[in-house]
Write a protein that holds these residues in place. Sequence first.
Motif, PDB file in Angstrom:
ATOM      1  N   ILE A 141       0.848  -1.186   0.000  1.00 44.91           N
ATOM      2  CA  ILE A 141       0.000   0.000   0.000  1.00 44.91           C
ATOM      3  C   ILE A 141       0.883   1.234   0.000  1.00 44.91           C
ATOM      4  N   ASN A 142       0.675   2.097  -0.970  1.00 46.49           N
ATOM      5  CA  ASN A 142       1.396   3.366  -1.052  1.00 46.49           C
ATOM      6  C   ASN A 142       0.474   4.484  -0.573  1.00 46.49           C
ATOM      7  N   VAL A 143       0.878   5.165   0.483  1.00 49.62           N
ATOM      8  CA  VAL A 143       0.047   6.235   1.030  1.00 49.62           C
ATOM      9  C   VAL A 143       0.255   7.497   0.193  1.00 49.62           C
ATOM     10  N   SER A 144      -0.784   7.875  -0.518  1.00 44.64           N
ATOM     11  CA  SER A 144      -0.724   8.971  -1.477  1.00 44.64           C
ATOM     12  C   SER A 144      -1.563  10.151  -0.973  1.00 44.64           C
ATOM     13  N   SER A 145      -2.123  10.913  -1.896  1.00 46.92           N
ATOM     14  CA  SER A 145      -2.902  12.100  -1.545  1.00 46.92           C
ATOM     15  C   SER A 145      -3.810  12.477  -2.709  1.00 46.92           C
ATOM     16  N   GLU A 146      -4.922  13.131  -2.392  1.00 42.88           N
ATOM     17  CA  GLU A 146      -5.785  13.639  -3.463  1.00 42.88           C
ATOM     18  C   GLU A 146      -5.022  14.587  -4.379  1.00 42.88           C
ATOM     19  N   VAL A 147      -4.052  15.323  -3.834  1.00 33.65           N
ATOM     20  CA  VAL A 147      -3.329  16.279  -4.664  1.00 33.65           C
ATOM     21  C   VAL A 147      -2.390  15.582  -5.645  1.00 33.65           C
ATOM     22  N   GLY A 148      -2.327  14.255  -5.573  1.00 30.83           N
ATOM     23  CA  GLY A 148      -1.586  13.486  -6.558  1.00 30.83           C
ATOM     24  C   GLY A 148      -2.448  13.058  -7.730  1.00 30.83           C
ATOM     25  N   SER A 149      -3.754  13.336  -7.676  1.00 32.57           N
ATOM     26  CA  SER A 149      -4.673  12.953  -8.741  1.00 32.57           C
ATOM     27  C   SER A 149      -4.710  14.026  -9.826  1.00 32.57           C
ATOM     28  N   LEU A 150      -4.253  13.688 -11.013  1.00 32.28           N
ATOM     29  CA  LEU A 150      -4.280  14.640 -12.127  1.00 32.28           C
ATOM     30  C   LEU A 150      -5.709  14.965 -12.536  1.00 32.28           C
ATOM     31  N   THR A 151      -6.581  13.971 -12.483  1.00 34.47           N
ATOM     32  CA  THR A 151      -7.985  14.195 -12.839  1.00 34.47           C
ATOM     33  C   THR A 151      -8.620  15.221 -11.908  1.00 34.47           C
ATOM     34  N   MET A 152      -8.353  15.088 -10.626  1.00 28.04           N
ATOM     35  CA  MET A 152      -8.935  16.022  -9.663  1.00 28.04           C
ATOM     36  C   MET A 152      -8.326  17.408  -9.799  1.00 28.04           C
ATOM     37  N   HIS A 153      -7.056  17.479 -10.186  1.00 24.39           N
ATOM     38  CA  HIS A 153      -6.434  18.784 -10.419  1.00 24.39           C
ATOM     39  C   HIS A 153      -7.083  19.519 -11.593  1.00 24.39           C
ATOM     40  N   MET A 154      -7.527  18.753 -12.588  1.00 22.76           N
ATOM     41  CA  MET A 154      -8.109  19.360 -13.783  1.00 22.76           C
ATOM     42  C   MET A 154      -9.591  19.677 -13.638  1.00 22.76           C
ATOM     43  N   ALA A 155     -10.198  19.249 -12.532  1.00 19.02           N
ATOM     44  CA  ALA A 155     -11.628  19.467 -12.334  1.00 19.02           C
ATOM     45  C   ALA A 155     -11.920  20.949 -12.108  1.00 19.02           C
ATOM     46  N   ALA A 156     -13.101  21.361 -12.519  1.00 19.67           N
ATOM     47  CA  ALA A 156     -13.487  22.768 -12.383  1.00 19.67           C
ATOM     48  C   ALA A 156     -13.572  23.199 -10.924  1.00 19.67           C
ATOM     49  N   ASP A 157     -13.902  22.254 -10.041  1.00 23.28           N
ATOM     50  CA  ASP A 157     -14.055  22.596  -8.622  1.00 23.28           C
ATOM     51  C   ASP A 157     -12.790  22.295  -7.820  1.00 23.28           C
ATOM     52  N   ARG A 158     -11.661  22.252  -8.507  1.00 23.07           N
ATOM     53  CA  ARG A 158     -10.386  22.018  -7.819  1.00 23.07           C
ATOM     54  C   ARG A 158     -10.200  23.029  -6.692  1.00 23.07           C
TER      55      ARG A 158
END
Length: 240
Positions: free
Chosen positions: A136-153
């Motif tokens: 298990i690699n402990v990551s972060s939402e800020v590592g999601s490119l899709t979420m970064h590109m979302a309008a409600d980022r």
Amino acid sequence: MRTVLITGANKGVGFETARQLAQLGNFVFLGSRDIISGQQAADQLKAAGITNVAAIQIDVTDIDAIRKAKTVLDHQIGSLDLLINNAGIAGEQPQHMAECSMEIIRNLFETNYFGAVQTTQVMLPLLKRSSAPAIINVSSEVGSLTMHMAADRRPNWSNFSAYGASKTALNAFTVMLANELRGHNIMVNSVTPGYTATGLNQFKGTKTVAEGARAIVQLAMLTDSAVTGRFFNDSGELPW
């Protein structure tokens, strides 16, 4: 009883994850750069009646330290069921990529990405001896490119851009390693605890450590090897 190694487990989400997994019957090795801090964390759990834990020294930025930890585990248990790459740093903020210093970026990648990669590579022989191994690699939402590109980022995410980039790289490692290890039935997944109040963010997070550890523990208790190469939070799967 499954055996678990958690890096950066002497405090914060790592420590709480160790607590919860030990309470569920796993034997947990609390990895810490400083063995004194790690032993103090293990002693704290033992004082609370949680005895199926032990401290182990491991600095994920030091390959020799990782190899020494692997030798200790090899002698003590011979195999490893679960590796949780939790050790990480947040770096100085703000981290706007147009002007963030290379020193900050390199330091972030050294721990958050290269540290996880080399720890995994060294521990893989122990994992391959397990009947149901997982990483298990402990990551972060800020590592999601899709979420970064979302309008409600979230507008403040750019303050953590270099940190986010290191977690994006970690997510890529998750996908590529999962594909490589499918033939060995080793689960490899990323998970985010969310914005949890720890020293990583000067305790400004909105989740408690107990809430933050929940997603990691949920994933840790899965035994279906078909669940691999994916990214989760405590509500379900997230986009890359």
